[in-house]
Design a protein around this motif. Sequence first.
Motif, mmCIF file in Angstrom:
data_model
loop_
_atom_site.group_PDB
_atom_site.id
_atom_site.type_symbol
_atom_site.label_atom_id
_atom_site.label_comp_id
_atom_site.label_asym_id
_atom_site.label_seq_id
_atom_site.Cartn_x
_atom_site.Cartn_y
_atom_site.Cartn_z
ATOM 1 N N GLY A 156 0.812 -1.210 0.000
ATOM 2 C CA GLY A 156 0.000 0.000 0.000
ATOM 3 C C GLY A 156 0.845 1.258 0.000
ATOM 4 N N ALA A 157 0.281 2.340 0.536
ATOM 5 C CA ALA A 157 0.998 3.609 0.600
ATOM 6 C C ALA A 157 2.272 3.443 1.418
ATOM 7 N N ARG A 158 3.273 4.259 1.087
ATOM 8 C CA ARG A 158 4.535 4.124 1.809
ATOM 9 C C ARG A 158 4.355 4.386 3.296
ATOM 10 N N ASN B 112 9.912 -8.500 3.207
ATOM 11 C CA ASN B 112 8.755 -8.054 2.426
ATOM 12 C C ASN B 112 8.210 -6.725 2.931
ATOM 13 N N VAL B 113 8.343 -6.476 4.225
ATOM 14 C CA VAL B 113 7.901 -5.210 4.797
ATOM 15 C C VAL B 113 8.907 -4.103 4.507
ATOM 16 N N ILE B 114 10.199 -4.442 4.554
ATOM 17 C CA ILE B 114 11.267 -3.461 4.400
ATOM 18 C C ILE B 114 11.465 -3.038 2.953
ATOM 19 N N ASN B 115 11.419 -3.991 2.034
ATOM 20 C CA ASN B 115 11.852 -3.749 0.647
ATOM 21 C C ASN B 115 11.129 -2.610 -0.074
ATOM 22 N N PRO B 116 9.805 -2.459 0.045
ATOM 23 C CA PRO B 116 9.163 -1.344 -0.671
ATOM 24 C C PRO B 116 9.721 0.023 -0.273
ATOM 25 N N SER B 117 10.029 0.218 0.999
ATOM 26 C CA SER B 117 10.598 1.490 1.435
ATOM 27 C C SER B 117 11.995 1.682 0.873
ATOM 28 N N VAL B 118 12.781 0.613 0.859
ATOM 29 C CA VAL B 118 14.135 0.688 0.293
ATOM 30 C C VAL B 118 14.079 1.045 -1.184
#
Length: 522
Positions: free
Chosen positions: A57-59, A492-498
């Motif tokens: 979802g949203a960052r 999986n939780v970390i990667n989108p922000s990275v």
Amino acid sequence: MSDFPWLTVLIALPLVGAAVLTALPSRDALVKQFALGVSIVVGVLTLVMAASFDPGGARFQFEEKYDWIPAFGVHWAVGVDGVALTLIVLSVILVPLVMLASWNEDDRSGGVDVPAKRSVKTYFALLLTLEAAMIGVFAATDVFLFYVFFEAMLIPVYFIIGYFGGAQRSYAAVKFLLYSLFGGLIMLVAVIWLYPLSAKPEAEGGLGHGTFLFTELAQMNIDPTTAKWLFLGFFIAFAIKAPMVPVHTWLPDAAQQAPAGALVLIVGVLDKVGTYGMLRFCLELFPGAAKWATPVVLAFAVLSIIYGAVLAIGQVDLKRLVAYTSVSHFGFIVLGIFAMTSQGQSGAALYMINHGFSTGALFLIVGFMIVRRRSARIGDYGGVQKAAPVLAGAFLIAGLSGLSLPGLSTFVSEFLVIVGTFSRYQWAGALAVSGVVLAAIYILWTYQRTMGGPKAPAVEGMKDLTAREKWAIAPILAIIVAMGFFPQPVLNVINPSVEQTLVRVDQHDPAPTNVAENGARP
């Protein structure tokens, strides 16, 4: 449910708990039980919130924004992305375990030459206050609010070291405070500088209105020279907090004097504010300056890895040894952040979590040993595994995690950092590998001297871990093993922000050498 002010409640609850704690009758058991209960409630609420986080979802999620000081564009603005969420979860898991481990902190468990009796109320109230500040600093999405929490953390830590520490507690507390204030004041200048820059017209790179909101500041186009100065203002503060060589010297002194339980939070969580700040603010607010500074930062990261490991080998004090191992580990985290690759930054973010649990376990076990022997000197131990086999086994698992043994949590993060760094900066990746070898030396040699060999006379009759101590250490060891085999849910939780950080700094993973040189093959 989505409109519930999760983060504000999580910040306020420990503060309210600390205030109520001071009003309770001076009965030690009641005070401890109440503080532990508050920390467990905070932990449960955080896990409930985390369960509804959507990695796709949203960052920033669970956002709240209210005007705080409208005249200066300051907001009470909180929200979490994947990296901030995992660090908050780390914090709320460790706090109740630290309280369990610190159940007798008022009875000289800080080590040697400390007051025979200290205020239970004060200690546990400070832990709850520190928990609120830790949640706030990771949740803040207003840069000024972040700075407020960044500095607020100093207060409970200063008193924990200065009042509950060892013989040189005053010196260690003042040194910690001076280092931190120095870095904080430099960052304050940079933070204030952002306001007039954001107030500039859009044609001049500003936003047309003064603000400290992170998401808006990240859209500015700052003059390169100005950006370099601002980057340095933030980076110096974060490097001190991290801590990186050569501004690391406050940590060994603080570690030697502070109570072992509190050290779990100081090194396991608070120091992560430095590396978190580098990833969030240094890279995303000043991407051009970050790329300009990368070669120098990488050199200092490698220096921290090697220097911290070498000094750890030479230590005779268990607390100082673990502190220097952390200097080395933070070098790996900084290395991964400034490698500017998805593997490196994912590994660095994961390393922040894994290091918190690994080093937290080591400090707790060292604290248990000091309670029994009344000494932190390695030479005062020997043959502990024969007298206290469960304690020795816990030390072995935590130690092997510290040297990144495959199957334990830190292996995955350290491997990602080295691979991600080597793909772009071969020299830095190659030198960083030496830290792995040195880690094996300082961990295994320490285990051999303290746990192995014939039983030292002073170790005769040493008691093994009590039920309370097992409850404090077992969850951390279980997490270390579980994340060693199943790190993917956290990644999986970390990667989108990275990925969004890399987009902001306009960096992409290097193409494989054979593809780059010979072209893609069918």
